[in-house]
Design an enzyme around this catalytic site. Structure first.
Site, PDB file in Angstrom:
ATOM      1  N   ASN A  86       0.858  -1.185   0.000  1.00  0.00           N
ATOM      2  CA  ASN A  86       0.000   0.000   0.000  1.00  0.00           C
ATOM      3  C   ASN A  86       0.896   1.238   0.000  1.00  0.00           C
ATOM      4  OD1 ASN A  86      -1.816   2.034   0.467  1.00  0.00           O
ATOM      5  ND2 ASN A  86      -2.393   1.366   2.533  1.00  0.00           N
ATOM      6  N   LYS A 134       0.069   4.248  -0.255  1.00  0.00           N
ATOM      7  CA  LYS A 134      -0.583   5.428   0.343  1.00  0.00           C
ATOM      8  C   LYS A 134      -0.374   6.638  -0.589  1.00  0.00           C
ATOM      9  CE  LYS A 134      -0.140   3.211   4.774  1.00  0.00           C
ATOM     10  NZ  LYS A 134      -0.028   3.289   6.223  1.00  0.00           N
ATOM     11  N   HIS A 189      -9.310   0.929   5.152  1.00  0.00           N
ATOM     12  CA  HIS A 189      -8.018   1.160   5.808  1.00  0.00           C
ATOM     13  C   HIS A 189      -8.236   2.114   6.981  1.00  0.00           C
ATOM     14  CE1 HIS A 189      -3.944   2.481   6.580  1.00  0.00           C
ATOM     15  NE2 HIS A 189      -3.551   1.356   5.977  1.00  0.00           N
ATOM     16  N   GLU A 207      -6.705   4.598   7.947  1.00  0.00           N
ATOM     17  CA  GLU A 207      -6.560   6.028   7.622  1.00  0.00           C
ATOM     18  C   GLU A 207      -7.843   6.563   6.976  1.00  0.00           C
ATOM     19  OE1 GLU A 207      -2.859   5.485   5.514  1.00  0.00           O
ATOM     20  OE2 GLU A 207      -1.935   4.918   7.429  1.00  0.00           O
ATOM     21  N   GLU A 225      -4.766  -4.819  10.752  1.00  0.00           N
ATOM     22  CA  GLU A 225      -3.725  -3.807  10.924  1.00  0.00           C
ATOM     23  C   GLU A 225      -3.973  -3.068  12.236  1.00  0.00           C
ATOM     24  OE1 GLU A 225      -1.972  -2.609   6.804  1.00  0.00           O
ATOM     25  OE2 GLU A 225      -3.655  -1.309   7.253  1.00  0.00           O
ATOM     26  N   GLY A 240       3.113   2.462  10.741  1.00  0.00           N
ATOM     27  CA  GLY A 240       4.069   3.558  10.582  1.00  0.00           C
ATOM     28  C   GLY A 240       4.797   3.945  11.854  1.00  0.00           C
TER      29      GLY A 240
HETATM   30  P1  13P Z   1       3.437   0.480   7.594  1.00  0.00           P
HETATM   31  O1  13P Z   1       3.939  -0.805   6.992  1.00  0.00           O
HETATM   32  O2  13P Z   1       4.119   1.698   7.073  1.00  0.00           O
HETATM   33  O3  13P Z   1       3.362   0.417   9.076  1.00  0.00           O
HETATM   34  O4  13P Z   1       1.901   0.639   7.073  1.00  0.00           O
HETATM   35  C1  13P Z   1       1.035  -0.417   7.174  1.00  0.00           C
HETATM   36  C2  13P Z   1      -0.202  -0.082   6.442  1.00  0.00           C
HETATM   37  O5  13P Z   1      -0.959   0.792   6.851  1.00  0.00           O
HETATM   38  C3  13P Z   1      -0.467  -0.793   5.188  1.00  0.00           C
HETATM   39  O6  13P Z   1      -1.770  -0.581   4.746  1.00  0.00           O
END
Ligand code: 13P
Length: 249
Positions: free
Chosen positions: A9, A11, A94, A96, A166, A172
């Site tokens: 992903n 983003k 997700h 976010e 997740e 992150g």
């Molecule tokens: P990270 O691998 O940067 O922690 O992000 C995970 C994520 O949100 C994948 O959708």
């Protein structure tokens, strides 16, 4: 045998030249053909990457889709549009999107339906925030996300879905779920699927882990009985890291 899947992903990262450079580098690296590799760029580059990756084993996904079928929804991209450019996967729910764009389980259920109706594979995300983990009600949170977002589906439909757990506190942050925490939740999710759809269907659905997964910790996580791969953020932006994760089964 469940599919092993590693999805990157991206983003809101990468310009078009950078995106092309990244997939160019991914194409030169080798990984097991038992692993389904998926890159999930911003909408704007999806069609270009579908073309760029045609003839390879790497599939393309997108990070969201509209909850409406079509019409006057300025700025939105529908599931049928996504399907029409050759994309195969769509991330839905997700954390976010849930946190910054106020998407709730009811919105997400609509998106899942539209994705499936348009022959896209939903990668449905769930996961608790740190306060929910600390207060001990993280199972309840994930149970509502799963039951309200995807349990209206038929057995045939649910088999076409991928689930990603997740934990938001791991995204992150560099703080990965421990193998015990990951396995406990993945097993919990699989048991929910079992109760609702039965053993055979539950055991055929891939459940991915996401949250600070990297080449150092992927092997331990992917060895867990109910972890079938990863949804990777930061580490998917570097070809060598992404492929090293794909080679961690
Ligand atoms: P990270 O691998 O940067 O922690 O992000 C995970 C994520 O949100 C994948 O959708």
């Amino acid at each position: 045998m469940r599919k092993k899947i590693v999805a990157g992903n991206w983003k809101m990262n990468k310009s078009l030249p950078e995106a092309l450079e990244l997939v160019g580098a991914i194409k030169t690296l080798s990984y097991s053909n038992e692993v389904q590799l998926i890159v999930v760029p911003p909408f704007l580059y999806a069609k270009t990457l579908v073309d760029e990756l045609s003839g390879t084993q790497v599939s393309v996904g997108v990070q969201n889709c509209a909850k409406q079928e079509k019409g006057a929804f300025t700025g939105e991209v529908s599931a049928s549009m996504i399907q029409s450019v050759g994309v195969d996967y769509v991330i839905i729910g997700h954390s976010e999107r849930r946190a910054y764009f106020s998407e709730n389980n009811q919105d997400l259920a609509l998106k899942v339906d539209l994705a499936l109706a348009n022959h896209l594979t939903p990668i449905y995300c769930c996961g608790e925030i740190i306060e929910e983990r600390n207060s001990g009600n993280y199972f309840e949170v994930v149970k509502s996300q799963i039951s309200e977002g995807i349990f209206h589906l038929s057995a045939t439909q649910i088999q076409k879905c991928i689930i990603a757990y997740e934990p938001v506190w791991a995204i992150g942050t560099g703080v990965t779920a421990t193998p015990e925490q990951a396995q406990e939740m993945h097993q919990f999710i699989r048991n929910l699927l079992k109760e609702k759809y039965g053993e055979a269907d539950a055991s055929s659905i891939s459940i991915l882990y996401g949250g600070s997964c990297n080449p150092q910790n992927a092997k331990e996580l992917f060895a867990l009985p109910d972890v079938d791969g990863g949804l990777i953020g930061g580490a998917s932006l570097v070809a060598e890291d992404f492929i090293a994760i794909a080679n961690s089964f």
